[in-house]
Design an enzyme around this catalytic site. Structure first.
Site, PDB file in Angstrom:
ATOM      1  N   LYS A 275       0.845  -1.200   0.000  1.00  0.00           N
ATOM      2  CA  LYS A 275       0.000   0.000   0.000  1.00  0.00           C
ATOM      3  C   LYS A 275       0.882   1.252   0.000  1.00  0.00           C
ATOM      4  O   LYS A 275       2.005   1.220   0.479  1.00  0.00           O
ATOM      5  CB  LYS A 275      -0.868   0.016   1.262  1.00  0.00           C
ATOM      6  CG  LYS A 275      -2.026  -0.965   1.241  1.00  0.00           C
ATOM      7  CD  LYS A 275      -2.869  -0.828   2.500  1.00  0.00           C
ATOM      8  CE  LYS A 275      -4.033  -1.809   2.510  1.00  0.00           C
ATOM      9  NZ  LYS A 275      -5.033  -1.568   1.456  1.00  0.00           N
ATOM     10  N   ARG A 349     -10.372 -11.511   1.384  1.00  0.00           N
ATOM     11  CA  ARG A 349     -11.164 -12.581   0.762  1.00  0.00           C
ATOM     12  C   ARG A 349     -10.420 -13.905   0.761  1.00  0.00           C
ATOM     13  O   ARG A 349     -11.032 -14.974   0.808  1.00  0.00           O
ATOM     14  CB  ARG A 349     -11.604 -12.159  -0.651  1.00  0.00           C
ATOM     15  CG  ARG A 349     -10.475 -11.932  -1.610  1.00  0.00           C
ATOM     16  CD  ARG A 349     -10.891 -11.103  -2.815  1.00  0.00           C
ATOM     17  NE  ARG A 349     -10.900  -9.669  -2.534  1.00  0.00           N
ATOM     18  CZ  ARG A 349     -11.236  -8.724  -3.407  1.00  0.00           C
ATOM     19  NH1 ARG A 349     -11.614  -9.049  -4.632  1.00  0.00           N
ATOM     20  NH2 ARG A 349     -11.212  -7.463  -3.080  1.00  0.00           N
TER      21      ARG A 349
HETATM   22  N1  BES Z   1      -8.374  -3.739   4.124  1.00  0.00           N
HETATM   23  C1  BES Z   1      -8.500  -3.305   2.781  1.00  0.00           C
HETATM   24  C2  BES Z   1      -9.794  -2.546   2.509  1.00  0.00           C
HETATM   25  C3  BES Z   1      -9.939  -1.206   3.181  1.00  0.00           C
HETATM   26  C4  BES Z   1      -9.493  -0.065   2.537  1.00  0.00           C
HETATM   27  C5  BES Z   1     -10.589  -1.083   4.383  1.00  0.00           C
HETATM   28  C6  BES Z   1      -9.667   1.177   3.121  1.00  0.00           C
HETATM   29  C7  BES Z   1     -10.765   0.160   4.969  1.00  0.00           C
HETATM   30  C8  BES Z   1     -10.301   1.288   4.333  1.00  0.00           C
HETATM   31  C9  BES Z   1      -8.454  -4.501   1.840  1.00  0.00           C
HETATM   32  O1  BES Z   1      -7.702  -5.575   2.266  1.00  0.00           O
HETATM   33  C10 BES Z   1      -7.866  -4.014   0.567  1.00  0.00           C
HETATM   34  O2  BES Z   1      -6.721  -3.659   0.580  1.00  0.00           O
HETATM   35  N2  BES Z   1      -8.654  -4.025  -0.494  1.00  0.00           N
HETATM   36  C11 BES Z   1      -8.205  -3.581  -1.747  1.00  0.00           C
HETATM   37  C12 BES Z   1      -8.748  -4.523  -2.793  1.00  0.00           C
HETATM   38  C13 BES Z   1      -8.170  -4.312  -4.159  1.00  0.00           C
HETATM   39  C14 BES Z   1      -6.722  -4.733  -4.164  1.00  0.00           C
HETATM   40  C15 BES Z   1      -8.974  -5.129  -5.135  1.00  0.00           C
HETATM   41  C16 BES Z   1      -8.722  -2.168  -1.978  1.00  0.00           C
HETATM   42  O3  BES Z   1      -9.837  -1.877  -1.552  1.00  0.00           O
HETATM   43  O4  BES Z   1      -7.986  -1.344  -2.518  1.00  0.00           O
HETATM   44 MN    MN Z   2      -5.648  -5.378   1.667  1.00  0.00          MN
END
Ligand code: BES
Ligand code: MN
Ligand code: ZN
Length: 499
Positions: A275, A349
């Site tokens: 990230k 997931r």
């Molecule tokens: N934990 C995150 C989702 C999230 C993002 C929760 C912001 C709360 C605030 C999740 O694991 C994630 O990183 N999801 C990705 C999915 C993408 C790679 C398809 C996302 O939402 O960017």
């Molecule tokens: Mn994630």
């Protein structure tokens, strides 16, 4: 915060603070009228001078009102009568709890349940008021001690005695214990709240509540069960992964349990698909699905709910490392289905896939609800105001959305139509773990649906509702209220809870 009832008149009550409300129609309710008379029109004069708030959530604190035993009176604006629904009332009670916390009062008497709240009877208003006050009164203190001159918390709040009110207050105390458990875990830093900490917390809960039983599966046991998808996410972390299983058996022996499955990513760096650096600290909230499931169990045990309820938590940390799973990997999940990893940041997931398979196989539930801070797209779609509800089962969707409205902890349905499923097709495996830009929350739901086949199942994406902006950015304790309400509805309603 302890709740009691009293027959005492608001004029002569010994509490340190009286809590009252006034709507935009500026009509004094029963208690405000009584207090106004006892104080020779003190509040009528305040109203005339424009000093009494009427806008929803605005408060003032007045001292030394003549004719009253109480040292202070806190008046809260109730806003427009037609806008004062359960959610607005709960919010304004939180604001009152916060204002009370900022005052020196350690006890209060709450007369705000006199307010007319659209469609809510006295029992519901009492529960919402007690929950809101306790919620607003909370200040984080796990890793920062309050200043010496910080105002004290409010220890005792009394309500006017009436039929059944004691029972509603006892219920609120149990529900709040669950909400507080969820917030505490959510707010803790990821170096303290790691997967083992979640397992230890569940163990302590099982010790504290008779009738709550626990098992914790370690990595060796999960390897045995071929839970490669869950294990893949954890393999980049120095902290071992766990599957936590809590059981409450309040129902008949033969009844299939209701299952809650929580995403417990104690920190989400994104893994190899790292990230960006800004705001990464917020990913400590990525275990809020797990915290919700544990919080609900806390409430269920406290309420001695006459139902069988199971809680399954996948507790894992997502880190980049030489051993971490990588984009391009194809992983065989516990179900036997294969997943091509396109983004290691779509890890929620991956762990839930195996947790759902395990739940179907070992819990054999009547219904399963998973709870996860699953997608940033969910925050884009619904903001911080609602949990997303996804299921192919219309009746279950209806139950969950209704429970959320009832509990002032709202959910809103997103479709899980088959049309979206093809977005996660890939030539190299049964599916890939991301579905591209369009409808990111729904394609995540589609992915999960493939591991819940044959189960009556719904998915709650709480990426927005579990935490809120503010000072500090903090956990909300949601959607514990929604899920406790859903379970209570399944048990036949609050009247079925013995207190
Ligand atoms: N934990 C995150 C989702 C999230 C993002 C929760 C912001 C709360 C605030 C999740 O694991 C994630 O990183 N999801 C990705 C999915 C993408 C790679 C398809 C996302 O939402 O960017
Ligand atoms: Mn994630
Ligand atoms: Zn995540």
């Amino acid at each position: 915060m302890q709740f009691t009832t009293t027959q005492d008149s608001p004029v002569s009550i010994g509490s340190e603070c009286l809590l009252l409300g006034l709507g935009e129609d500026k009509r004094f309710g029963e208690s405000l009228t009584e207090i106004d008379q006892a104080s020779n029109g003190f509040f009528s004069r305040l109203l005339e001078s424009g000093d009494l708030p009427t806008k929803a959530g605005k408060t003032i604190l007045v001292h030394g009102v003549p004719g009253l035993t109480a040292a202070r009176v806190l008046v809260a604006g109730l806003g427009k009568a037609e806008k004062l629904d359960g959610v607005a009332f709960y919010k304004l009670m939180q604001a009152v709890g916060k204002a009370l916390r900022a005052s020196p009062a350690t006890s209060a008497h709450c007369l705000l349940t006199e307010a007319e709240v659209c469609g809510r009877d006295l029992a519901e208003r009492t529960r919402l008021a007690a929950l809101g006050l306790a919620h607003g009164n909370y200040v984080y203190s796990a890793t920062k001690k309050p200043a010496d001159d910080a105002p004290p918390s409010t220890e005792r709040v009394s309500f006017p005695a009436a039929d059944g009110i004691e029972a509603q207050l006892a219920i609120a105390e149990s529900v709040y214990a669950g909400i507080q458990r969820c917030r505490d875990l959510g707010d803790l830093p990821p170096n303290i709240c790691n997967p083992e900490y979640l397992a230890d917390t569940a163990r302590r809960m099982a010790e504290q509540h008779q009738g709550l039983e626990i098992d914790v599966l370690d990595e060796a046991q999960m390897t045995e069960l071929k839970m490669h998808s869950l294990l893949a996410v954890g393999q980049g972390s120095a902290n071992p992964s766990y599957l936590i299983h809590l059981r409450w058996r309040g129902g008949s022996a033969g009844d299939a349990p209701l299952a809650l499955v929580g995403k417990g990513i104690t920190f989400d760096t994104g893994g190899i698909s790292l990230k960006p650096r800004d705001l990464m600290e917020q990913m400590k909230f990525d275990m809020c699905g797990a915290a919700t499931a544990l919080g609900v169990m806390e409430a269920v045990a406290g309420l001695k709910l006459p139902l069988n309820v199971d809680c399954v938590v996948a507790a894992v940390e997502n880190m980049p490392d030489g051993k971490a799973y990588r984009p391009g990997d194809v992983i065989t999940t516990m179900s036997g289905k294969t997943v091509e990893v396109h983004n290691t940041d779509a890890e929620g997931r991956m762990i839930l896939a195996d947790a759902l398979t395990w739940t179907g196989q070992f819990v054999k539930p009547a219904a399963t609800v998973d709870i996860a801070t699953l997608t940033g797209a969910c925050v884009v779609a619904l903001g911080h105001h609602a949990s997303a509800v996804m299921t192919q089962d219309d009746e279950l969707a209806e139950e969950l959305v209704a429970a959320g409205t009832e509990a002032a902890d709202r959910g809103w349905r997103l479709p899980l139509w088959d049309d979206y499923q093809e977005q996660i097709d890939t030539p190299f495996a049964d599916m890939k773990n991301i579905g591209g830009m369009p409808a990111g929350s729904i394609t995540a739901g589609c992915f999960l649906s493939r591991f819940a086949e044959g189960q009556r199942w719904a998915h709650l994406d709480i990426a927005g509702s579990a935490w809120q902006w503010g000072k500090p950015v903090s956990a909300t304790g949601r959607p514990v209220g929604l899920l406790v309400q859903w379970l209570v509805d399944r048990a036949g309603g609050w009247s079925k809870i013995a207190h």
